[in-house]
Design a protein around this motif. Sequence first.
Motif, PDB file in Angstrom:
ATOM      1  N   THR A   1      21.522  43.619  48.855  1.00  0.00           N
ATOM      2  CA  THR A   1      22.824  43.032  49.104  1.00  0.00           C
ATOM      3  C   THR A   1      22.775  41.981  47.925  1.00  0.00           C
ATOM      4  O   THR A   1      22.108  40.955  48.000  1.00  0.00           O
ATOM      5  CB  THR A   1      23.029  42.243  50.462  1.00  0.00           C
ATOM      6  N   PRO A   2      23.794  41.823  47.059  1.00  0.00           N
ATOM      7  CA  PRO A   2      23.843  41.061  45.749  1.00  0.00           C
ATOM      8  C   PRO A   2      24.175  39.560  46.464  1.00  0.00           C
ATOM      9  O   PRO A   2      24.744  39.305  47.566  1.00  0.00           O
ATOM     10  CB  PRO A   2      24.919  41.270  45.075  1.00  0.00           C
ATOM     11  N   VAL A   3      23.609  38.635  45.731  1.00  0.00           N
ATOM     12  CA  VAL A   3      23.478  37.150  46.196  1.00  0.00           C
ATOM     13  C   VAL A   3      25.047  36.823  46.118  1.00  0.00           C
ATOM     14  O   VAL A   3      25.685  36.991  44.595  1.00  0.00           O
ATOM     15  CB  VAL A   3      22.643  36.037  45.438  1.00  0.00           C
ATOM     16  N   ALA A   4      25.869  36.316  46.904  1.00  0.00           N
ATOM     17  CA  ALA A   4      27.084  35.912  46.485  1.00  0.00           C
ATOM     18  C   ALA A   4      27.550  35.230  45.490  1.00  0.00           C
ATOM     19  O   ALA A   4      28.750  35.478  44.655  1.00  0.00           O
ATOM     20  CB  ALA A   4      27.967  35.296  48.121  1.00  0.00           C
ATOM     21  N   SER A   5      26.812  33.842  45.179  1.00  0.00           N
ATOM     22  CA  SER A   5      26.969  33.226  43.960  1.00  0.00           C
ATOM     23  C   SER A   5      26.950  33.888  42.605  1.00  0.00           C
ATOM     24  O   SER A   5      27.233  33.262  41.689  1.00  0.00           O
ATOM     25  CB  SER A   5      26.045  31.945  44.100  1.00  0.00           C
ATOM     26  N   GLU A   6      26.241  34.947  42.653  1.00  0.00           N
ATOM     27  CA  GLU A   6      26.148  35.570  41.462  1.00  0.00           C
ATOM     28  C   GLU A   6      26.957  36.782  41.242  1.00  0.00           C
ATOM     29  O   GLU A   6      27.220  37.461  40.061  1.00  0.00           O
ATOM     30  CB  GLU A   6      24.713  36.353  41.315  1.00  0.00           C
TER      31      GLU A   6
ATOM     32  N   LYS B   1      30.912  38.486  40.957  1.00  0.00           N
ATOM     33  CA  LYS B   1      32.283  38.479  40.173  1.00  0.00           C
ATOM     34  C   LYS B   1      33.179  38.092  41.140  1.00  0.00           C
ATOM     35  O   LYS B   1      32.965  38.734  42.416  1.00  0.00           O
ATOM     36  CB  LYS B   1      32.520  39.246  39.231  1.00  0.00           C
ATOM     37  N   TYR B   2      34.203  37.681  40.972  1.00  0.00           N
ATOM     38  CA  TYR B   2      35.252  37.223  42.009  1.00  0.00           C
ATOM     39  C   TYR B   2      35.832  38.535  42.554  1.00  0.00           C
ATOM     40  O   TYR B   2      35.943  38.629  44.091  1.00  0.00           O
ATOM     41  CB  TYR B   2      36.505  36.472  41.257  1.00  0.00           C
ATOM     42  N   GLU B   3      36.363  39.437  41.897  1.00  0.00           N
ATOM     43  CA  GLU B   3      36.730  40.771  42.428  1.00  0.00           C
ATOM     44  C   GLU B   3      35.896  41.375  43.226  1.00  0.00           C
ATOM     45  O   GLU B   3      36.295  41.993  44.464  1.00  0.00           O
ATOM     46  CB  GLU B   3      37.181  41.653  41.250  1.00  0.00           C
ATOM     47  N   ALA B   4      34.506  41.595  42.907  1.00  0.00           N
ATOM     48  CA  ALA B   4      33.600  42.041  43.554  1.00  0.00           C
ATOM     49  C   ALA B   4      33.260  41.399  45.066  1.00  0.00           C
ATOM     50  O   ALA B   4      33.330  42.214  46.331  1.00  0.00           O
ATOM     51  CB  ALA B   4      32.140  42.167  43.155  1.00  0.00           C
ATOM     52  N   ALA B   5      33.231  40.134  45.169  1.00  0.00           N
ATOM     53  CA  ALA B   5      33.082  39.618  46.342  1.00  0.00           C
ATOM     54  C   ALA B   5      34.286  39.584  47.093  1.00  0.00           C
ATOM     55  O   ALA B   5      34.100  39.569  48.447  1.00  0.00           O
ATOM     56  CB  ALA B   5      32.923  37.802  45.893  1.00  0.00           C
TER      57      ALA B   5
ATOM     58  N   CYS C   1      34.493  32.884  46.884  1.00  0.00           N
ATOM     59  CA  CYS C   1      35.712  32.972  46.152  1.00  0.00           C
ATOM     60  C   CYS C   1      36.291  31.948  46.203  1.00  0.00           C
ATOM     61  O   CYS C   1      37.221  31.552  45.072  1.00  0.00           O
ATOM     62  CB  CYS C   1      36.278  34.056  47.065  1.00  0.00           C
ATOM     63  N   GLN C   2      36.476  30.704  47.106  1.00  0.00           N
ATOM     64  CA  GLN C   2      37.105  29.559  46.909  1.00  0.00           C
ATOM     65  C   GLN C   2      36.588  28.799  45.854  1.00  0.00           C
ATOM     66  O   GLN C   2      37.352  28.300  44.944  1.00  0.00           O
ATOM     67  CB  GLN C   2      37.177  28.789  48.445  1.00  0.00           C
TER      68      GLN C   2
ATOM     69  N   ARG D   1      27.962  36.415  56.096  1.00  0.00           N
ATOM     70  CA  ARG D   1      28.134  37.065  54.732  1.00  0.00           C
ATOM     71  C   ARG D   1      29.344  36.857  54.456  1.00  0.00           C
ATOM     72  O   ARG D   1      29.743  36.566  53.512  1.00  0.00           O
ATOM     73  CB  ARG D   1      27.880  38.714  55.016  1.00  0.00           C
ATOM     74  N   GLY D   2      30.442  37.083  55.267  1.00  0.00           N
ATOM     75  CA  GLY D   2      31.817  37.037  55.008  1.00  0.00           C
ATOM     76  C   GLY D   2      32.067  35.413  54.590  1.00  0.00           C
ATOM     77  O   GLY D   2      32.793  35.067  53.723  1.00  0.00           O
ATOM     78  N   SER D   3      31.483  34.624  55.356  1.00  0.00           N
ATOM     79  CA  SER D   3      31.541  33.144  55.125  1.00  0.00           C
ATOM     80  C   SER D   3      31.243  32.834  53.782  1.00  0.00           C
ATOM     81  O   SER D   3      31.704  32.019  53.002  1.00  0.00           O
ATOM     82  CB  SER D   3      30.747  32.332  56.271  1.00  0.00           C
ATOM     83  N   GLU D   4      29.837  33.420  53.439  1.00  0.00           N
ATOM     84  CA  GLU D   4      29.311  33.189  52.093  1.00  0.00           C
ATOM     85  C   GLU D   4      30.285  33.620  51.086  1.00  0.00           C
ATOM     86  O   GLU D   4      30.612  32.810  49.955  1.00  0.00           O
ATOM     87  CB  GLU D   4      28.174  33.918  51.956  1.00  0.00           C
TER      88      GLU D   4
END
Length: 95
Positions: A19-24, A26-30, A65-66, A57-60
Amino acid sequence: MARSNSTDKVENSASLPATPVASEMKYEAALAELEQIVLSMEGGQLPLEESIAAYRRGSELLKHCQQQLSDAERKIQVLENGALRDFDTASGATQ
């Protein structure tokens, strides 16, 4: 009859994509992943542990995104009388 053991589980989980790290991301993928999580949770078919993991995961993803949207707001510039000026998000006016 074949028996499953812990080494089988380790080998199977090692073959799953990471699973990719959320902070890495792109906005659209997240955002797309977040939408899929919401759909799966709304379906109510996830076991409790998977629901908890999905919520985390959703919270991350939501936080990421925010943050990206907030960063984008700071970067927005407005063309005014031939000159680019920063957009003031508080008042909606250019500086």
